[in-house]
Design a protein around this motif. Structure first.
Motif, PDB file in Angstrom:
ATOM      1  N   MET A 129       2.657  -3.135  -2.247  1.00 23.37           N
ATOM      2  CA  MET A 129       3.911  -2.413  -2.442  1.00 23.37           C
ATOM      3  C   MET A 129       4.171  -1.429  -1.309  1.00 23.37           C
ATOM      4  SD  MET A 129       3.692  -1.743  -6.578  1.00 23.37           S
ATOM      5  CE  MET A 129       5.215  -0.799  -6.630  1.00 23.37           C
ATOM      6  N   MET A 130       3.095  -0.830  -0.801  1.00 24.86           N
ATOM      7  CA  MET A 130       3.250   0.105   0.322  1.00 24.86           C
ATOM      8  C   MET A 130       3.674  -0.632   1.589  1.00 24.86           C
ATOM      9  SD  MET A 130      -0.095   2.436  -0.586  1.00 24.86           S
ATOM     10  CE  MET A 130       0.076   3.644   0.716  1.00 24.86           C
ATOM     11  N   LEU A 131       3.131  -1.811   1.808  1.00 23.60           N
ATOM     12  CA  LEU A 131       3.526  -2.617   2.968  1.00 23.60           C
ATOM     13  C   LEU A 131       4.971  -3.095   2.825  1.00 23.60           C
ATOM     14  CD1 LEU A 131       0.245  -4.704   3.400  1.00 23.60           C
ATOM     15  CD2 LEU A 131       1.128  -3.009   5.010  1.00 23.60           C
ATOM     16  N   LEU A 132       5.345  -3.472   1.622  1.00 23.64           N
ATOM     17  CA  LEU A 132       6.729  -3.881   1.379  1.00 23.64           C
ATOM     18  C   LEU A 132       7.700  -2.729   1.655  1.00 23.64           C
ATOM     19  CD1 LEU A 132       6.223  -5.900  -1.934  1.00 23.64           C
ATOM     20  CD2 LEU A 132       7.103  -6.849   0.216  1.00 23.64           C
ATOM     21  N   ALA A 133       7.331  -1.539   1.196  1.00 17.82           N
ATOM     22  CA  ALA A 133       8.188  -0.369   1.420  1.00 17.82           C
ATOM     23  C   ALA A 133       8.296  -0.051   2.906  1.00 17.82           C
ATOM     24  CB  ALA A 133       7.635   0.830   0.656  1.00 17.82           C
ATOM     25  N   ALA A 134       7.180  -0.197   3.627  1.00 17.79           N
ATOM     26  CA  ALA A 134       7.190   0.079   5.065  1.00 17.79           C
ATOM     27  C   ALA A 134       8.089  -0.905   5.806  1.00 17.79           C
ATOM     28  CB  ALA A 134       5.766   0.015   5.600  1.00 17.79           C
ATOM     29  N   ALA A 135       7.992  -2.174   5.452  1.00 22.42           N
ATOM     30  CA  ALA A 135       8.820  -3.194   6.109  1.00 22.42           C
ATOM     31  C   ALA A 135      10.296  -2.989   5.772  1.00 22.42           C
ATOM     32  CB  ALA A 135       8.361  -4.580   5.674  1.00 22.42           C
ATOM     33  N   ALA A 136      10.588  -2.669   4.516  1.00 21.06           N
ATOM     34  CA  ALA A 136      11.978  -2.450   4.108  1.00 21.06           C
ATOM     35  C   ALA A 136      12.607  -1.307   4.888  1.00 21.06           C
ATOM     36  CB  ALA A 136      12.029  -2.166   2.601  1.00 21.06           C
ATOM     37  N   LYS A 137      11.837  -0.264   5.095  1.00 19.67           N
ATOM     38  CA  LYS A 137      12.344   0.878   5.865  1.00 19.67           C
ATOM     39  C   LYS A 137      12.587   0.484   7.316  1.00 19.67           C
ATOM     40  CE  LYS A 137      11.373   5.711   6.941  1.00 19.67           C
ATOM     41  NZ  LYS A 137      10.427   6.858   6.767  1.00 19.67           N
ATOM     42  N   LYS A 138      11.683  -0.305   7.863  1.00 19.53           N
ATOM     43  CA  LYS A 138      11.808  -0.729   9.260  1.00 19.53           C
ATOM     44  C   LYS A 138      13.040  -1.612   9.451  1.00 19.53           C
ATOM     45  CE  LYS A 138       8.701  -1.988  13.014  1.00 19.53           C
ATOM     46  NZ  LYS A 138       7.286  -2.275  13.379  1.00 19.53           N
ATOM     47  N   TRP A 139      13.323  -2.461   8.467  1.00 16.72           N
ATOM     48  CA  TRP A 139      14.482  -3.355   8.542  1.00 16.72           C
ATOM     49  C   TRP A 139      15.759  -2.724   7.982  1.00 16.72           C
ATOM     50  CZ3 TRP A 139      10.858  -7.565   6.312  1.00 16.72           C
ATOM     51  CH2 TRP A 139      10.246  -8.300   7.345  1.00 16.72           C
ATOM     52  N   ASN A 140      15.569  -1.571   7.329  1.00 16.77           N
ATOM     53  CA  ASN A 140      16.691  -0.884   6.691  1.00 16.77           C
ATOM     54  C   ASN A 140      17.330  -1.766   5.618  1.00 16.77           C
ATOM     55  OD1 ASN A 140      18.404   1.300   6.217  1.00 16.77           O
ATOM     56  ND2 ASN A 140      19.949   0.545   7.669  1.00 16.77           N
ATOM     57  N   VAL A 141      16.452  -2.341   4.767  1.00 13.66           N
ATOM     58  CA  VAL A 141      16.907  -3.157   3.646  1.00 13.66           C
ATOM     59  C   VAL A 141      16.228  -2.666   2.371  1.00 13.66           C
ATOM     60  CG1 VAL A 141      17.280  -5.188   5.113  1.00 13.66           C
ATOM     61  CG2 VAL A 141      15.071  -4.885   3.960  1.00 13.66           C
ATOM     62  N   ALA A 142      16.664  -3.160   1.255  1.00 16.26           N
ATOM     63  CA  ALA A 142      16.037  -2.820  -0.025  1.00 16.26           C
ATOM     64  C   ALA A 142      14.678  -3.523  -0.140  1.00 16.26           C
ATOM     65  CB  ALA A 142      16.938  -3.237  -1.177  1.00 16.26           C
TER      66      ALA A 142
END
Length: 738
Positions: A129-142
């Motif tokens: 979940m932490m990796l998913l949140a990090a990637a979402a922030k990097k891509w600026n997506v949900a």
């Protein structure tokens, strides 16, 4: 001496619940918010105490339980990796030191998977979940627009992907998810859990590079051997060390006083004469050359055969009533069509793992460091803190691979010895036991006597069941005057008898301990499994009924017994493993001359097991031809490990049935080595067939021990089927049958 710091042994699932706090490398589990923040270093970051993700994608998973051949390092690592959606080729496992921050590390009782599977899955899911949140922030997506697969985070909209290692910096800034927000996979989505996965340590095991206790080497390390009194708790009277000191390589010889444990707490060590040498061989030779006279003490007259007769006499008289019985056994016996009586014996048993007890220790000022094959590193740490008045935070227990344990290495006496000697000689030292030391100074599995009396009506149905049992209690090793079995021991197959009995009475008789008693693989279930399954077979024969049908009828209608709210007993599951085993073995088929089949079932460590054994008997010599075992252990984490454990349990149980016997004469153990305390050898190994019930929706239960209790009674029942001769006393070697 200082007051011992008692480790909090709360349930590990609760300890690791992220709702009460995340966990960070180097921090104890607690409620302080600072302990929930993930940490990072130059190579990567630690989303929690059990995972370290590096920039190159490598993931190190911490194994908090001891590895002794049961595959726990692989199994729990695979649970983390599965929920993390990691690629297995990037996974490596590091052994944890003994420390309370990891929760309960005691590796016994077949509970590692049962207690740690869910917490470890949460560790992996939380990191994902932490990796998913990090990637979402990097891509600026949900976050919902991202998914994890095989070491990558995928963008569902653009089909872009980010490698786990490339997200280290961003992920280290993400807060640890709350326990409520963690979603675990559905069974159908598992890619490692429930599959067959090779050991992460397979290469080291097969190449001889795995580090066991005796592989440890430190600069300027000395080697020690200890001569102990042959009689348990005896003391040194006088000695002559001249000839020992003349052995090449021997440096010094001295007395090591016994460390006497305070009541109800610790096991301490026997003490004796210590030989310090430049290598293990010289230490062993020096010990052999010692001239010692001992004070054998109060146990000098103890004789195991005499004790067997005493126990037998006691179980043939009224014992102490154990709560939990019901009905009126006496009335049932008075009106019975038939009465059946039998007495069963199991002798003292030694663990005898292939790797003998050993430990390397370095006592330096106010610190202690140990390298040892221990099952319970936290208790070892606590004992050392108590005996040597060193704060626990100054004591490091490094856990090596164990070359077998079976409960013996949950005791820390050999670790205490090494530390005491290191303190004395002011140098690092390795203590190694000989095989003779191991067999003659064990924490033995208790001997037992059981008397059973049952009644049948005219339909061949059981109407009454009386059982009296006596065995020295494990509690006696840490609490004097414990001459009756404890409640937790009697709950291992006796008070929780699985059969639907209208009239049931259980009694316990006195059985004092003259030697150290300890846990051994499946513990008291060895006694209950042997006595009850043997007696069921005898009842079935008198009732002129097929043993399989007799078991099924006596189990009664399908029912759920809430003996444990987390793991209720399901009679249907026990009947299911019995039926599956009967089918696999071809129960009822025509057998070759002098062959016989025997069956046994048992519920232990919350698992359901049934075994059928085929034996052949030629010239009164027994050969085990085939063993069929079925287990229902709920969710099967690693099927390869489960199969290995049950095959090992079959061979372990065969050793008990065919050869297992420790005898004491004048207080001393008569056996010395494998020539007179035999194991099942390759030439005796049967064909072993394992069936694992698909119960992936059920919670996981025990595996390492439940396969043992059924083996001895199934063998003995098969012998009766082949020859008409009952075996009620183990081992078969005593009867000249092997």
């Amino acid at each position: 001496m200082s007051t011992i710091h008692k480790i909090d042994r709360r349930d590990f699932v609760k300890l690791l619940g992220l709702a009460t706090g995340g966990i960070v490398l180097g921090c104890s589990i607690g409620t302080d918010e600072k302990n929930f923040i993930p940490t990072k270093d130059s190579k990567g970051f630690h989303p929690n105490l059990f995972i370290h993700l590096e920039k190159n994608g490598n993931i190190t998973i911490i194994a908090s339980r001891s590895e002794m051949g049961q595959g726990i390092r692989t199994s729990l690592a695979s649970a983390i990796a599965d929920e993390l959606e990691a690629d297995w080729k990037f996974i490596s496992v590091k052994q944890a030191i003994g420390h309370e921050k990891y929760g309960n590390q005691n590796t016994d009782g077949s509970r590692s998977v049962r207690t740690q599977l869910t917490p470890m899955r949460k560790m992996g899911a939380s990191a994902k979940m932490m990796l998913l949140a990090a990637a979402a922030k990097k891509w600026n997506v949900a976050i919902e627009d991202c998914s994890a697969k095989n070491h990558f985070i995928l963008n569902k909209n653009t089909q872009e992907s980010l490698f786990f290692g490339d997200l280290v910096a961003e992920a280290s800034m993400v807060a640890v998810p709350s326990d409520e927000s963690i979603q675990l996979k559905d069974v159908k989505d598992f890619k490692f859990i429930g599959k067959t996965l090779k050991s992460v340590d397979l290469k080291d095991f097969t190449h001889g590079t795995a580090a066991y206790g005796m592989d440890i080497r430190l600069p300027n390390m000395k080697f020690a051997a200890i001569a102990r009194c042959p009689v348990a708790f005896g003391t040194l009277k006088k000695f002559n060390k001249r000839y020992a000191e003349e052995v090449t390589g021997v440096e010094t010889v001295f007395e090591l006083p016994r460390i006497i444990p305070p009541t109800g707490k610790f096991f301490g060590m026997f003490g004796g004469m210590v030989v310090i040498a430049k290598n293990t061989w010289a230490a062993f030779q020096g010990k052999t050359n010692l001239d010692i006279e001992w004070n054998p003490g109060a146990n000098a007259s103890f004789d195991s055969e005499t004790f067997k007769k005493t126990l037998t006499s006691r179980v043939h008289s009224t014992g102490k009533l154990v709560p939990g019985g019901h009905g009126n056994v006496t009335a049932a016996f008075e009106v019975a069509a038939k009465l059946i009586e039998a007495t069963y014996h199991v002798p003292f048993l030694a663990h005898s793992p292939m790797e003998v007890p050993n430990a390397t220790a370095w006592f330096q000022g106010n610190t202690i460091e140990v390298w040892a094959p221990v099952q319970d590193p936290q208790t070892a740490r606590s004992e050392l803190s108590h005996f040597f008045e060193i704060p626990e935070e100054n004591i490091t227990i490094n856990v090596t691979f164990l070359g077998g344990g079976f409960g013996r290495k949950s005791k820390s006496d050999f670790v205490v010895e090494a530390v005491a000697i290191s303190k004395k000689i002011k140098a690092p030292v390795q203590v190694v036991w000989t095989r003779e030391d191991d067999i003659q100074h064990d924490f033995y599995h208790a001997t037992s006597a059981q008397y059973l009396k049952g009644s049948l009506n005219r339909k061949g149905e059981v109407t009454g069941w009386l059982q009296r049992v006596g065995f020295p209690s494990i509690v006696s090793s840490f609490k004097p005057f414990s001459e009756y079995a404890s409640g937790f021991e009697l709950n291992q197959g006796f008070t929780n008898n699985p059969y639907l009995l209208e009239n049931f009475r259980l009694e316990n008789v006195q059985a004092e301990a003259n030697v150290r008693i300890g846990w051994m693989r499946s513990v008291v279930h060895i006694h209950s499994g042997f006595g009850i399954n043997s007696f069921i077979d005898e009842l079935a024969f008198v009732a002129k009924k097929d043993p399989i049908k007799f078991h099924l009828d006596l189990l009664g209608e399908d029912r759920i017994t809430n003996g444990d709210s987390a793991f209720p007993f399901y009679s249907k599951r026990l009947k299911n493993v019995l039926n599956k085993t009967a089918t696999a073995a071809g129960w009822g088929k025509k057998l070759p001359k002098n062959h016989g089949l025997g069956v046994a079932i048992h519920y232990s460590f919350y698992s359901y097991v049934a075994t059928i054994v085929e034996v052949s008997v030629l010239n009164k010599k027994v050969k085990v031809e085939n063993i069929w075992t079925t287990i229902d252990c709920g969710l099967a984490l690693n099927k390869d490990n489960i199969k290995n454990q049950l095959e090992g349990a079959a061979v372990f149980g065969m050793s008990i049935a065919l050869y297992g016997k420790i005898s004491m004469e004048e207080g001393a153990v008569a056996q010395n080595n494998f020539y007179d305390y035999q194991m099942t050898r390759m030439q005796d190994a049967p064909n072993i067939h394992i069936n694992i019930v698909d119960a992936m929706k059920e919670p996981p239960t025990g595996v390492g021990e439940p396969g043992v209790p059924v083996i001895a009674p199934a063998i003995c029942n098969a012998i009766f089927n082949a020859t008409g001769e009952r075996v009620r006393s183990l081992p078969l070697s005593d009867l000249g049958m092997v």
